[in-house]
Enzyme design. Structure first.
Site, mmCIF file in Angstrom:
data_model
loop_
_atom_site.group_PDB
_atom_site.id
_atom_site.type_symbol
_atom_site.label_atom_id
_atom_site.label_comp_id
_atom_site.label_asym_id
_atom_site.label_seq_id
_atom_site.Cartn_x
_atom_site.Cartn_y
_atom_site.Cartn_z
ATOM 1 N N LYS A 131 3.267 5.658 5.601
ATOM 2 C CA LYS A 131 2.612 5.479 7.145
ATOM 3 C C LYS A 131 2.779 4.009 7.241
ATOM 4 O O LYS A 131 2.261 3.165 6.661
ATOM 5 C CB LYS A 131 1.016 5.986 6.713
ATOM 6 C CG LYS A 131 0.288 5.585 8.128
ATOM 7 C CD LYS A 131 -1.199 5.992 7.806
ATOM 8 C CE LYS A 131 -2.203 5.681 9.018
ATOM 9 N NZ LYS A 131 -3.389 5.739 8.749
ATOM 10 N N LYS A 186 0.976 3.076 2.516
ATOM 11 C CA LYS A 186 0.130 2.472 3.820
ATOM 12 C C LYS A 186 0.567 1.208 4.393
ATOM 13 O O LYS A 186 -0.043 0.338 3.495
ATOM 14 C CB LYS A 186 -1.232 3.115 3.867
ATOM 15 C CG LYS A 186 -1.788 2.676 5.469
ATOM 16 C CD LYS A 186 -2.995 3.398 5.161
ATOM 17 C CE LYS A 186 -3.786 3.269 6.652
ATOM 18 N NZ LYS A 186 -5.314 3.730 6.845
#
Ligand code: PBG
Length: 332
Positions: free
Chosen positions: A254, A200
């Site tokens: 992400k 992320k």
């Protein structure tokens, strides 16, 4: 080496008509690939539109079953829950995350009773609950790793006990997957899956999400001491390797579209289920351009989702999930 020569080979022949294009298509988007993130609000008031995400609203529990009805009818396999916590319930330690009657837990119980076939994904991180907007607790201005992990384990167990099927830690603390797995197992929750937000990135594309859950205004500083540097790719493989070793069942990359290279590398290297999160800013960009008449929103939506499949994803978290599923149903 692939050795094919013109004019014996004309690659355009396989693009000649729709039937042939369909026959040679390598990837395909299906409803089974979609996870729908939804925002929750407290109180009995009407759903509140999120200004920076046209078509997205924060829904109260009274309207939740109806809000999810179409997704259920379309057979969307999973829904990810994100609560907007009233400021009065936030504190520096994010204690509301551990309340077994918090908004997320009440929503999980309601949805499990109403739609038991839908898998519920629970975001594990403290930012919806902290008054400083960070995903963990602050000690001397730094997000303290091990103390945060200890709280996140309790948050994960709390969510799983309320009916969350898939725990999705989005906090990026070191060692949290192993600790959460051990915590779930100790509580007898051996079937609860973990979808780790493994890679992320500290991204500008989360802006509209922070509006949606109301953590943006509160956020002090940035998240660069725990979320990854967008410049890095090898490091993502180490994050994934560690999360898998610690017990992650599935991993996530992400944001999505700017990080398709990471998805492809992770899939090639580990051969495990990989997911992408097409985040709020990606949704907002497509919607804004479409609303201005600058792109065809439906085609851009479908092309972006198919891109995740081509890159190697098993599925995608997308605010377009319902729209995409409705399109796929109407155009099988
Ligand atoms: C927070 C969290 C974020 C998102 C999902 N979980 C934002 C952040 O890290 O600040 C972003 C999702 C989106 O932008 O759609 N733990």
């Amino acid at each position: 080496m692939i050795n094919r020569e013109f004019p014996a080979t004309r690659l355009r022949r396989n693009r000649y008509d729709d039937a042939t294009r369909r026959l040679v298509a390598e990837h395909r988007l299906s409803v089974d690939d979609l996870i729908w993130p939804i925002f929750l609000r407290e109180g009995d008031g009407p759903a509140e539109p999120v200004a920076s995400m046209p078509g997205v609203a924060r829904t109260g529990l009274a309207g939740l079953a109806r809000h999810v009805e179409q997704a259920a009818r379309l057979r969307i396999p999973a829904i990810a829950l994100f609560p907007a916590t009233p400021a009065a319930q936030k504190d520096s330690e994010g204690t509301q995350a551990l309340n077994e009657d918090n908004l997320m837990c009440r929503a999980a119980r309601l949805l499990k009773a109403e739609y038991p076939q839908i898998a519920l994904v629970g975001d594990v991180a403290l930012d919806p609950y902290t008054d400083h907007g960070h995903d963990g607790v602050l000690r001397d201005g730094y997000v303290a790793n091990d103390e945060s992990v200890a709280i996140l384990v309790r948050q994960a167990v709390n969510q799983a006990q309320a009916g969350i099927d898939i725990i999705a830690p989005s906090d990026m603390m070191d060692g949290r997957i192993g600790a959460i797995r051990a915590g779930l197992d100790a509580a007898g929750l051996i079937h609860t899956r973990i979808m780790s937000y493994a890679a992320k990135y500290a991204s500008a594309f989360y802006g509209p999400f922070r509006d949606a859950i109301g953590s943006g205004g509160a956020l002090r500083g940035d998240k660069k001491t725990y979320q990854m540097n967008p410049a890095n790719s090898d490091e993502a493989l180490h994050e994934v390797a560690m999360d898998l070793a610690e017990g992650a069942d599935m991993v996530m990359v992400k944001p999505g579209m700017p990080y398709l290279d990471i998805i492809a590398r992770v899939k090639a290297r580990f051969e495990v289920p990989v997911f992408a999160y097409q985040v709020s800013g990606e949704y907002a960009m497509i919607m804004a351009a479409a609303q201005n008449g600058w792109i065809d929103g439906e085609r851009a939506m479908l092309e972006s989702l198919l891109g995740f499949k081509r890159a190697g994803c098993s599925g995608v978290l997308s605010y377009f999930a319902v729209q995409a599923a409705a399109f796929l149903e109407a155009n099988p």
